[in-house]
Design an enzyme around this catalytic site. Structure first.
Site, PDB file in Angstrom:
ATOM      1  N   ARG A  58       0.866  -1.183   0.000  1.00 39.41           N
ATOM      2  CA  ARG A  58       0.000   0.000   0.000  1.00 39.41           C
ATOM      3  C   ARG A  58       0.902   1.233   0.000  1.00 39.41           C
ATOM      4  O   ARG A  58       2.109   1.158   0.197  1.00 39.41           O
ATOM      5  CB  ARG A  58      -0.926   0.002   1.218  1.00 39.41           C
ATOM      6  CG  ARG A  58      -0.261  -0.414   2.499  1.00 39.41           C
ATOM      7  CD  ARG A  58      -0.711   0.344   3.694  1.00 39.41           C
ATOM      8  NE  ARG A  58      -0.473   1.767   3.545  1.00 39.41           N
ATOM      9  CZ  ARG A  58       0.704   2.340   3.756  1.00 39.41           C
ATOM     10  NH1 ARG A  58       1.753   1.607   4.074  1.00 39.41           N
ATOM     11  NH2 ARG A  58       0.837   3.643   3.615  1.00 39.41           N
ATOM     12  N   GLY A  59       0.273   2.374  -0.228  1.00 41.36           N
ATOM     13  CA  GLY A  59       0.999   3.612  -0.433  1.00 41.36           C
ATOM     14  C   GLY A  59       1.110   3.867  -1.928  1.00 41.36           C
ATOM     15  O   GLY A  59       1.526   2.984  -2.676  1.00 41.36           O
ATOM     16  N   ALA A  60       0.740   5.065  -2.372  1.00 45.25           N
ATOM     17  CA  ALA A  60       0.636   5.321  -3.804  1.00 45.25           C
ATOM     18  C   ALA A  60       1.919   5.010  -4.574  1.00 45.25           C
ATOM     19  O   ALA A  60       1.872   4.314  -5.598  1.00 45.25           O
ATOM     20  CB  ALA A  60       0.198   6.776  -4.037  1.00 45.25           C
ATOM     21  N   ARG A 101      -6.626  -0.639  -7.533  1.00 41.00           N
ATOM     22  CA  ARG A 101      -6.836   0.520  -6.636  1.00 41.00           C
ATOM     23  C   ARG A 101      -7.065   1.736  -7.510  1.00 41.00           C
ATOM     24  O   ARG A 101      -6.115   2.272  -8.077  1.00 41.00           O
ATOM     25  CB  ARG A 101      -5.621   0.774  -5.729  1.00 41.00           C
ATOM     26  CG  ARG A 101      -5.317  -0.275  -4.686  1.00 41.00           C
ATOM     27  CD  ARG A 101      -6.376  -0.439  -3.619  1.00 41.00           C
ATOM     28  NE  ARG A 101      -6.613   0.743  -2.831  1.00 41.00           N
ATOM     29  CZ  ARG A 101      -5.914   1.100  -1.749  1.00 41.00           C
ATOM     30  NH1 ARG A 101      -4.886   0.374  -1.364  1.00 41.00           N
ATOM     31  NH2 ARG A 101      -6.242   2.162  -1.057  1.00 41.00           N
ATOM     32  N   GLN A 204      -2.988   2.127   9.935  1.00 39.04           N
ATOM     33  CA  GLN A 204      -1.659   2.216   9.327  1.00 39.04           C
ATOM     34  C   GLN A 204      -0.690   3.026  10.186  1.00 39.04           C
ATOM     35  O   GLN A 204       0.516   2.750  10.204  1.00 39.04           O
ATOM     36  CB  GLN A 204      -1.744   2.843   7.928  1.00 39.04           C
ATOM     37  CG  GLN A 204      -2.452   1.986   6.900  1.00 39.04           C
ATOM     38  CD  GLN A 204      -3.918   2.372   6.739  1.00 39.04           C
ATOM     39  OE1 GLN A 204      -4.559   2.783   7.704  1.00 39.04           O
ATOM     40  NE2 GLN A 204      -4.438   2.260   5.541  1.00 39.04           N
ATOM     41  N   ASP A 245      -2.432  10.639  -2.551  1.00 42.43           N
ATOM     42  CA  ASP A 245      -2.694   9.641  -3.579  1.00 42.43           C
ATOM     43  C   ASP A 245      -3.017  10.278  -4.916  1.00 42.43           C
ATOM     44  O   ASP A 245      -2.884   9.638  -5.951  1.00 42.43           O
ATOM     45  CB  ASP A 245      -3.840   8.727  -3.138  1.00 42.43           C
ATOM     46  CG  ASP A 245      -3.396   7.756  -2.068  1.00 42.43           C
ATOM     47  OD1 ASP A 245      -3.093   6.606  -2.408  1.00 42.43           O
ATOM     48  OD2 ASP A 245      -3.321   8.151  -0.889  1.00 42.43           O
ATOM     49  N   ASN A 255      -6.134  12.020  -0.099  1.00 37.43           N
ATOM     50  CA  ASN A 255      -5.244  11.253   0.769  1.00 37.43           C
ATOM     51  C   ASN A 255      -6.108  10.401   1.696  1.00 37.43           C
ATOM     52  O   ASN A 255      -7.335  10.436   1.650  1.00 37.43           O
ATOM     53  CB  ASN A 255      -4.321  12.196   1.555  1.00 37.43           C
ATOM     54  CG  ASN A 255      -3.181  11.457   2.232  1.00 37.43           C
ATOM     55  OD1 ASN A 255      -2.489  10.666   1.597  1.00 37.43           O
ATOM     56  ND2 ASN A 255      -2.987  11.686   3.513  1.00 37.43           N
ATOM     57  N   LYS A 256      -5.453   9.635   2.536  1.00 45.01           N
ATOM     58  CA  LYS A 256      -6.158   8.720   3.435  1.00 45.01           C
ATOM     59  C   LYS A 256      -7.263   9.438   4.195  1.00 45.01           C
ATOM     60  O   LYS A 256      -7.105  10.579   4.641  1.00 45.01           O
ATOM     61  CB  LYS A 256      -5.156   8.111   4.407  1.00 45.01           C
ATOM     62  CG  LYS A 256      -5.749   7.107   5.394  1.00 45.01           C
ATOM     63  CD  LYS A 256      -6.435   5.954   4.694  1.00 45.01           C
ATOM     64  CE  LYS A 256      -5.515   5.211   3.761  1.00 45.01           C
ATOM     65  NZ  LYS A 256      -6.193   4.125   3.016  1.00 45.01           N
TER      66      LYS A 256
END
Length: 354
Positions: A58-60, A101, A204, A245, A255-256
């Site tokens: 995970r993480g762009a 995603r 996270q 993201d 973003n998250k």
């Protein structure tokens, strides 16, 4: 960056979540951290797509890098005389990777780079695919270190910072984006205190960020997401530093989930707000945040913690994974191309083109 800075930065940079062995892709399983450090082996592009969707990786930036290696794996199953023939056969695999995603622009960006290699490749198309995937990973690591130095330069000595989700080595090729700024700020002795929000529902921040910082010897204090505004009120935090993201043409940033409310609280309390992301996250074709597709995940993720149900049966849940922070709430966007203060359409165009 002098030799001392390089040495200090290396001190705070130990984790690598994506390992290419030459035959398969090894992904550090972020669902099992911090108590189990285990890698998942991907031998096909569909394995990689499944790992991206399941948040194994995970993480762009990390998603984009993993997807690029997924294309390399898909290419191992194809017989073609040149890149154009290979691309026609690989397109279904590319589409499946892209669908894993939808919000993170880095995924589509990395796949576009891989397509571009195939478009004019000859019989060496497989080697060129592998070289491109490796380049994407190496460029990300170099960009992160540069962004770290740029972002740290905005922070006054003795500052406290708050971060959200995980934007470190685990979310990138290494060093991190927002966490890279924190690493650089620690190396430059500008940052005195680090706080991390837990980041429900996947935690996270609690599972990954504070663990990752611990591995590098950086003390971090975990807070409940709902404690952020109160923390800002105490004066312990001078900057909120987050990743992205997708960054739109006007500076609006996805973003998250939970980032937007941090930006609102920061503006109210006079705390500055920094977004740190590679230029591949900037999407100048998307005018503003209203155009961003917000991924919805299984509502069941809100019904429990760590597999243990905490909510009564029959309760509905709404589970958007991202939110959009308006550009007017952002004090600085940091990419490897430089720093944009108080982003506007004009300043974004000046930095990234139309």
């Amino acid at each position: 960056m002098n030799a001392t800075d390089t040495l200090d930065y290396a001190r705070y940079d130990h984790i690598r979540p994506i390992l290419w062995t030459g035959t398969d892709l090894q992904l550090l399983d972020q669902r099992k951290l911090p108590f189990v450090v285990e890698h998942v082996s991907c031998s096909s592009s569909d394995d990689v797509a499944a790992a991206i969707h399941a948040l194994t990786v995970r993480g762009a930036p990390a998603i984009g890098i993993a997807a690029a290696w997924g294309v390399v794996l898909a290419g191992r199953q194809v017989q073609a005389d040149d890149g154009a023939q290979a691309l026609a056969q690989l397109e279904p695999a590319l589409q499946r990777l892209n669908a894993s995603r939808p919000t993170a622009v880095n995924l589509a960006w990395a796949l576009a780079r891989m397509r571009g290699v195939l478009a004019d490749a000859g019989a060496d198309w497989q080697q060129r695919l592998e070289a491109q995937a490796q380049a994407i990973a190496e460029e990300d690591l170099a960009a992160n270190r540069h962004m770290g130095a740029l972002g740290a330069g905005l922070i006054e000595a003795g500052s406290g910072v708050l971060t959200h989700c995980n934007t470190g080595s685990l979310a990138t090729a290494g060093f991190g984006t927002a966490l890279g700024v924190i690493r650089a700020g620690m190396a430059q002795q500008r940052i005195a205190r680090v706080f991390a929000g837990e980041t429900r529902p996947w935690l996270q921040g609690a599972r990954l960020t504070v663990w990752e910082l611990q591995q590098d010897g950086i003390d971090a204090t975990l807070i409940a997401d709902s404690a952020a505004a109160h923390l800002m009120k105490t004066g312990a935090v001078q900057w909120v530093i987050v990743g992205a993201d997708r960054i739109c043409a006007n500076g609006d940033t996805a973003n998250k989930i939970g980032t937007y409310q941090l930006a609102i609280a920061a503006r109210h309390h006079g705390v500055r707000f920094m977004v740190v992301a590679p230029s591949s996250t900037v999407d100048m074709d998307t005018a503003d945040g209203q155009q961003i597709e917000i991924e919805q995940r299984d509502p069941g993720e809100l019904h429990g913690v760590g597999g243990t149900r905490t909510v009564a049966e029959g309760i509905a849940a709404w589970n958007p994974v991202f939110d959009v922070t308006p550009g007017e709430l952002i004090d600085a966007i940091v990419t490897e191309r430089g720093v944009i203060l108080s982003p506007t359409v004009d300043s974004m165009r000046a930095a990234f083109g139309a």
